[in-house]
Design a protein around this motif. Sequence first.
Motif, PDB file in Angstrom:
ATOM      1  N   GLU A   1       6.910  11.825 -13.857  1.00  0.00           N
ATOM      2  CA  GLU A   1       6.341  12.777 -12.905  1.00  0.00           C
ATOM      3  C   GLU A   1       5.378  13.756 -13.573  1.00  0.00           C
ATOM      4  O   GLU A   1       4.451  14.245 -12.933  1.00  0.00           O
ATOM      5  CB  GLU A   1       7.453  13.544 -12.189  1.00  0.00           C
ATOM      6  CG  GLU A   1       8.063  12.800 -11.040  1.00  0.00           C
ATOM      7  CD  GLU A   1       7.056  12.513  -9.936  1.00  0.00           C
ATOM      8  OE1 GLU A   1       6.316  13.434  -9.516  1.00  0.00           O
ATOM      9  OE2 GLU A   1       7.005  11.348  -9.500  1.00  0.00           O
TER      10      GLU A   1
ATOM     11  N   TRP B   1       2.196  11.298 -14.279  1.00  0.00           N
ATOM     12  CA  TRP B   1       1.643  10.603 -13.121  1.00  0.00           C
ATOM     13  C   TRP B   1       2.278  11.166 -11.849  1.00  0.00           C
ATOM     14  O   TRP B   1       3.084  10.530 -11.190  1.00  0.00           O
ATOM     15  CB  TRP B   1       1.906   9.112 -13.249  1.00  0.00           C
ATOM     16  CG  TRP B   1       1.104   8.269 -12.310  1.00  0.00           C
ATOM     17  CD1 TRP B   1       0.022   8.628 -11.572  1.00  0.00           C
ATOM     18  CD2 TRP B   1       1.357   6.899 -12.002  1.00  0.00           C
ATOM     19  NE1 TRP B   1      -0.433   7.595 -10.831  1.00  0.00           N
ATOM     20  CE2 TRP B   1       0.367   6.494 -11.076  1.00  0.00           C
ATOM     21  CE3 TRP B   1       2.291   5.979 -12.396  1.00  0.00           C
ATOM     22  CZ2 TRP B   1       0.300   5.214 -10.552  1.00  0.00           C
ATOM     23  CZ3 TRP B   1       2.226   4.702 -11.889  1.00  0.00           C
ATOM     24  CH2 TRP B   1       1.246   4.325 -10.977  1.00  0.00           C
ATOM     25  N   PRO B   2       1.899  12.404 -11.493  1.00  0.00           N
ATOM     26  CA  PRO B   2       2.562  13.071 -10.368  1.00  0.00           C
ATOM     27  C   PRO B   2       2.237  12.466  -9.000  1.00  0.00           C
ATOM     28  O   PRO B   2       2.976  12.665  -8.045  1.00  0.00           O
ATOM     29  CB  PRO B   2       2.049  14.511 -10.454  1.00  0.00           C
ATOM     30  CG  PRO B   2       0.782  14.429 -11.212  1.00  0.00           C
ATOM     31  CD  PRO B   2       0.914  13.256 -12.129  1.00  0.00           C
ATOM     32  N   ASP B   3       1.147  11.746  -8.878  1.00  0.00           N
ATOM     33  CA  ASP B   3       0.749  11.193  -7.581  1.00  0.00           C
ATOM     34  C   ASP B   3       1.161   9.729  -7.414  1.00  0.00           C
ATOM     35  O   ASP B   3       0.609   9.027  -6.577  1.00  0.00           O
ATOM     36  CB  ASP B   3      -0.771  11.304  -7.394  1.00  0.00           C
ATOM     37  CG  ASP B   3      -1.231  12.754  -7.386  1.00  0.00           C
ATOM     38  OD1 ASP B   3      -0.431  13.600  -6.964  1.00  0.00           O
ATOM     39  OD2 ASP B   3      -2.371  13.016  -7.815  1.00  0.00           O
ATOM     40  N   SER B   4       2.133   9.280  -8.173  1.00  0.00           N
ATOM     41  CA  SER B   4       2.558   7.879  -8.058  1.00  0.00           C
ATOM     42  C   SER B   4       3.228   7.655  -6.700  1.00  0.00           C
ATOM     43  O   SER B   4       3.901   8.542  -6.172  1.00  0.00           O
ATOM     44  CB  SER B   4       3.508   7.512  -9.186  1.00  0.00           C
ATOM     45  OG  SER B   4       4.652   8.321  -9.150  1.00  0.00           O
ATOM     46  N   PRO B   5       3.059   6.490  -6.124  1.00  0.00           N
ATOM     47  CA  PRO B   5       3.638   6.226  -4.802  1.00  0.00           C
ATOM     48  C   PRO B   5       5.164   6.154  -4.860  1.00  0.00           C
ATOM     49  O   PRO B   5       5.749   5.740  -5.867  1.00  0.00           O
ATOM     50  CB  PRO B   5       3.042   4.868  -4.406  1.00  0.00           C
ATOM     51  CG  PRO B   5       2.547   4.268  -5.671  1.00  0.00           C
ATOM     52  CD  PRO B   5       2.258   5.381  -6.622  1.00  0.00           C
TER      53      PRO B   5
ATOM     54  N   HIS C   1       8.713   4.393  -7.365  1.00  0.00           N
ATOM     55  CA  HIS C   1       9.961   5.032  -7.819  1.00  0.00           C
ATOM     56  C   HIS C   1      11.189   4.274  -7.298  1.00  0.00           C
ATOM     57  O   HIS C   1      12.158   4.080  -8.027  1.00  0.00           O
ATOM     58  CB  HIS C   1      10.018   6.488  -7.333  1.00  0.00           C
ATOM     59  CG  HIS C   1       9.035   7.380  -8.007  1.00  0.00           C
ATOM     60  ND1 HIS C   1       9.252   7.905  -9.248  1.00  0.00           N
ATOM     61  CD2 HIS C   1       7.820   7.845  -7.606  1.00  0.00           C
ATOM     62  CE1 HIS C   1       8.217   8.657  -9.597  1.00  0.00           C
ATOM     63  NE2 HIS C   1       7.331   8.637  -8.607  1.00  0.00           N
TER      64      HIS C   1
END
Length: 149
Positions: A87, A90-94, A98
């Motif tokens: 996080e 890569w905070p904008d990962s879908p 996760h």
Amino acid sequence: MQTTTAVQEAPITDPAPRPLMPALKRGLRMRCPNCGIGKMFYAYLKVNDYCPNCGEALYHQRADDAPPYVTIFIVAHVVGTMMLTWETYWPDSPIWLHILIWPTVTVLLSLWLLPHIKGALVAYQWAFRMHGFENADKDDKKADPQPGP
């Protein structure tokens, strides 16, 4: 005329200490804590009663709930750290990523670690002569009981 011979056993008052670190290393490799060659398990988590190589009695072990507890403790810290690191970078990962990654990593890591941790715990008990291992040398060397008169 019947003759009986009684087997005199020397009391084990000060048994030789068993080395802890070699035993733990062997247990982590799921090998006999005594010789390091024989397999400790005959199935995924089923401990052999005796080492197939040296004959060391392993049926005394009482691992119970400790291996799953330690496994959960380790896996939670490892996966939690990985999730926070993910996080951070890569905070904008879908969210579907996760949902796919973290349960899979958790299950696989738990299944891989559990027998290794159980092996180390059995080796720890063996090294400190716990739960029946304290009398293992004496019990294994007993002669067959002599028939009574």
